[in-house]
Design a protein around this motif. Structure first.
Motif, mmCIF file in Angstrom:
data_model
loop_
_atom_site.group_PDB
_atom_site.id
_atom_site.type_symbol
_atom_site.label_atom_id
_atom_site.label_comp_id
_atom_site.label_asym_id
_atom_site.label_seq_id
_atom_site.Cartn_x
_atom_site.Cartn_y
_atom_site.Cartn_z
ATOM 1 N N LYS A 66 41.280 112.476 67.847
ATOM 2 C CA LYS A 66 39.993 112.561 68.531
ATOM 3 C C LYS A 66 39.040 113.385 67.680
ATOM 4 O O LYS A 66 39.367 114.496 67.262
ATOM 5 N N ARG A 67 37.886 112.802 67.409
ATOM 6 C CA ARG A 67 36.852 113.524 66.656
ATOM 7 C C ARG A 67 35.554 113.513 67.460
ATOM 8 O O ARG A 67 35.183 112.507 68.038
ATOM 9 N N TYR A 68 34.872 114.678 67.463
ATOM 10 C CA TYR A 68 33.509 114.754 67.993
ATOM 11 C C TYR A 68 32.618 114.997 66.782
ATOM 12 O O TYR A 68 32.553 116.123 66.278
ATOM 13 N N ASP B 169 31.972 115.545 63.251
ATOM 14 C CA ASP B 169 32.853 115.937 62.148
ATOM 15 C C ASP B 169 34.023 116.793 62.610
ATOM 16 O O ASP B 169 34.914 117.104 61.831
ATOM 17 N N GLU C 50 37.370 117.557 64.341
ATOM 18 C CA GLU C 50 38.577 116.863 64.832
ATOM 19 C C GLU C 50 39.309 117.797 65.778
ATOM 20 O O GLU C 50 39.648 118.916 65.414
ATOM 21 N N THR C 51 39.533 117.338 66.991
ATOM 22 C CA THR C 51 40.186 118.205 67.989
ATOM 23 C C THR C 51 41.633 117.792 68.259
ATOM 24 O O THR C 51 42.438 118.617 68.661
ATOM 25 N N HIS D 285 44.830 115.936 66.331
ATOM 26 C CA HIS D 285 45.148 115.584 64.939
ATOM 27 C C HIS D 285 46.364 114.660 64.840
ATOM 28 O O HIS D 285 47.440 115.101 64.446
ATOM 29 N N THR E 126 39.526 108.033 68.867
ATOM 30 C CA THR E 126 38.851 107.809 67.584
ATOM 31 C C THR E 126 39.737 107.003 66.632
ATOM 32 O O THR E 126 39.275 106.075 65.972
#
Lengths: 289, 379
Positions: free
Chosen positions: B11-13, B15, B17-18, B20, B56
């Motif tokens: 999951k990326r918001y 740039d 990445e929360t 991995h 993502t």
């Protein structure tokens, strides 16, 4: 000491209340009095009391001398159509701005806020030019045809005033404070964005709908400059420009007061009908900060 | 009922990445708890499974069907929110039946399923009430009822008990566990409370910083944590840690000097970590004994004593600087300001390297139990 303070506070409030109520009471009482009685009572408390030689003659004269009933009907049509359409359009835009993610959302919101500072007087001339060129769609000889312009019609007094940036912002502020969990729960329940708006957000937003309805109603009922510019004939004239016409004729003050009282009644009725929700909305807005 | 499989889920918001690249298999009917500190990504991961957050990268399969890009309402999942998210203008019956109404289910069928769920959760007398007329526990049950009505493949719970008081939380914990054994559906439950995780889960997923630290049964995580973080997070009160100097090292053992000066030898596979100078020793509060029967004795200064009735938590300082927590019996005579001795056995100690990874200690053999002798040896 405390009782004296309390008494002082009540007297002060009474005075303030009197200042606000005096014009209204004077108008209503004068509408039931002949011209000479109005002036005789002018400098006494009798001016705001239903005393003396009361009569309905002023009202009778108003209905005889002017088309106030036609104006009244026009105002009712214009105002109710604008308010109903406005509640739907403004709240729907506020819903998409506050609760949906789409590109350009922030720019539209910024534009809405920016539009709030532009007064109607600033755009009234270009708006008039625009509507004078816009044709209406009519039905003639079994087909749709473009006819005339928007001027001198009811729709010219409705459509330009349906969307209102201030009301969109009011809805936006209210909707923003409703937890997003409701939307997500409804989304998981299979609701579409419109169903979320219709079944979840609208029923939870009674106070803001009441507030906007009242404000929009007042705004439309009191329209004066725009109808004077866009409407020349009698057929589509609303009540407020009607006062100007009525003034132009040979009339007494009592008749003018009767006209003014008659057109003020709907405003009072609407406010009293929605007062509870209106006040709770303002109080709620204060608590939420 | 369904398996849930996450494959390299990211999951990326923008740039940032929360999450991995999470890989996780949840078996049909399992009760899985995502646990971890605030900001570890547990709720985000749950919301990705629910379809409320876009995935993502990577894939999500539910019941062997790829649902990565499928709308939330079509994934066959139902969720209980932390805030319950009961629609305040609807009655309990309307709240429970809303999902079915949106699915254009027949009214008679909606009524039947709402009544059935209400019976399971003993909500029948409350069906005509609005949420504001319900207590916290009743609202919680309605929120669960709303999910049951939809008969989902997977139940999702996002910290559902965090708004309840302590007593009600315990009660609801038991009710959810009973519900799971009754329905036998796959359930994923998010909490930051490791007690909830330990008591309810078939399998716990410990998360930190958007990564899975360890997956296992509650007892597996308690006994064999893979690193210092899991060891500290699982178990209440949390594990005590002491820095120890390494005096000698072979491929399968370490000789350590404890902060109290005592020297001991612990068996551990350290063949892959040559030349260690410092390690961390972990001992759980419940493994520190008030009597002196343990192999290692330590003297502590007591700062705070919490009497819980059935047990007592002693917050103390060891060697002046190391803070530690000791869990003793309910009738402990220890008082604030006391200086007392506690003991522990080395076979109940965990050992971690300087990176926090567990060095599997076993069969520890204390060389010396007398502090003066140990000091002499080290001196």
């Amino acid at each position: 000491m405390k009782r004296l303070q309390k008494l002082g506070a009540y007297l002060f409030l009474l005075l303030i209340g009197y200042v606000f109520l005096f014009p209204l009471l004077f108008m209503i009482m004068s509408s039931f009095k002949p011209e000479q009685v109005i002036f005789a009572d002018l400098y006494s408390i009798r001016a705001i009391l239903p005393v003396g030689d009361l009569t309905l003659d002023n009202y009778r004269q108003v209905f005889e001398k002017s088309d106030v009933l036609l104006y009244f009907r026009n105002s009712i049509l214009i105002t109710s159509a604008t308010v109903i359409l406005g509640l739907f359009v403004n709240s729907l835009l506020a819903f998409t701005l506050s609760r949906m993610r789409w590109s350009g959302r922030k720019y539209i919101l910024a534009a809405v806020v920016a539009l709030m500072i532009i007064p109607i007087e600033a755009i009234v001339v270009p708006l008039l030019l625009l509507v004078s060129k816009l044709p209406t769609i009519g039905w003639e000889q079994g087909g749709l045809v473009l006819m005339g312009s928007w001027l001198n019609s009811l729709e010219v007094q409705i459509l330009p005033f349906v969307a209102n940036s201030f009301f969109i912002f009011l809805f936006y502020q209210f909707f923003r404070d409703i937890p997003k969990d409701f939307d997500e729960a409804a989304e998981l329940d299979g609701a579409t964005p419109f169903q979320i708006y219709r079944h979840i957000i609208v029923p939870m937003s009674g106070p803001v709908f009441a507030t906007v309805a009242i404000l929009h109603f007042l705004l439309m009922w009191n329209q004066y400059i725009w109808p004077i510019m866009a409407v020349q004939g009698e057929d589509a004239r609303p009540v407020m420009p009607g006062i100007q016409i009525f003034f132009g004729r040979q009339t007494s003050w009592g008749e003018i007061m009767a006209y003014a009282s008659f057109v003020t009644l709907p405003v009072l009725a609407v406010f009293l009908a929605f007062q509870k929700k209106f006040v709770s909305s303002l109080a709620g807005a204060g608590i939420k900060g | 009922m369904a398996d849930v499989k996450l494959t390299k889920v990211v999951k990326r918001y923008g740039d940032v990445e929360t999450i991995h690249g999470i890989d996780l298999d949840i078996k049909d009917g399992e009760f899985v708890v995502f646990v971890g500190p605030s900001g570890c990504g547990k709720s985000t991961l749950l919301r990705m499974v629910a379809g409320l957050e876009e995935i993502t990268e990577g894939e999500l399969h539910i019941d062997n069907e790829c649902v990565t890009s499928v709308a939330a309402s079509r994934r066959g999942v139902a969720m209980v929110f932390q805030s319950y998210a009961l629609y305040p203008h609807m009655t309990v019956r309307e709240n429970m039946g809303f999902g079915l109404k949106m699915a254009k289910t027949d009214k008679v069928e909606i009524k039947r399923r709402v009544d059935e769920s209400a019976k399971i959760l003993q909500l029948e007398p409350l069906l005509d009430r609005k949420p504001k007329a319900l207590s916290g526990g009743q609202r919680q049950r309605v929120a669960i009822g709303r999910t049951i009505v939809r008969n989902p493949k997977v139940f999702l719970f996002d910290e559902p008990l965090s708004n309840l008081d302590a007593e009600l939380r315990v009660q609801m914990r038991v009710e959810i566990a009973k519900l799971h054994s009754q329905l036998k559906n796959t359930m994923i439950y998010v909490t930051h409370d490791q007690v909830e995780a330990m008591t309810m889960a078939d399998k716990i997923v410990v998360l930190r910083g958007g990564n899975i630290e360890q997956v296992g049964s509650p007892i597996e995580l308690y006994l064999n944590p893979v690193n210092e973080f899991v060891a500290g997070f699982i178990g209440s009160p949390r594990m005590n840690f002491f820095d120890c100097d390494v005096i000698a090292q072979t491929d399968d053992s370490l000789t350590l000097k404890l902060p109290c000066g005592e020297v001991c030898q612990l068996a551990a596979d350290v063949s892959h970590s040559p030349g260690m100078t410092r390690v961390k020793l972990g001992i759980r509060p419940e493994h520190l004994k008030e009597d002196q029967s343990g192999e290692i004795r330590i003297g502590v200064d007591v700062d705070v004593v919490e009497h819980l009735g059935g047990s007592t938590y002693v917050y103390a300082r060891y060697s002046g600087e190391h803070e530690l927590i000791i869990q003793t019996g309910g009738l402990s005579p220890v008082r604030r300001g006391d200086h007392c001795d506690f003991s522990f056995n080395l076979d109940q100690c965990h050992l971690f390297d300087c990176n926090g990874l567990t060095l599997r200690a076993a069969k520890p053999v204390p060389l010396h139990t007398q502090a003066p002798v140990a000091q002499a040896l080290s001196g």
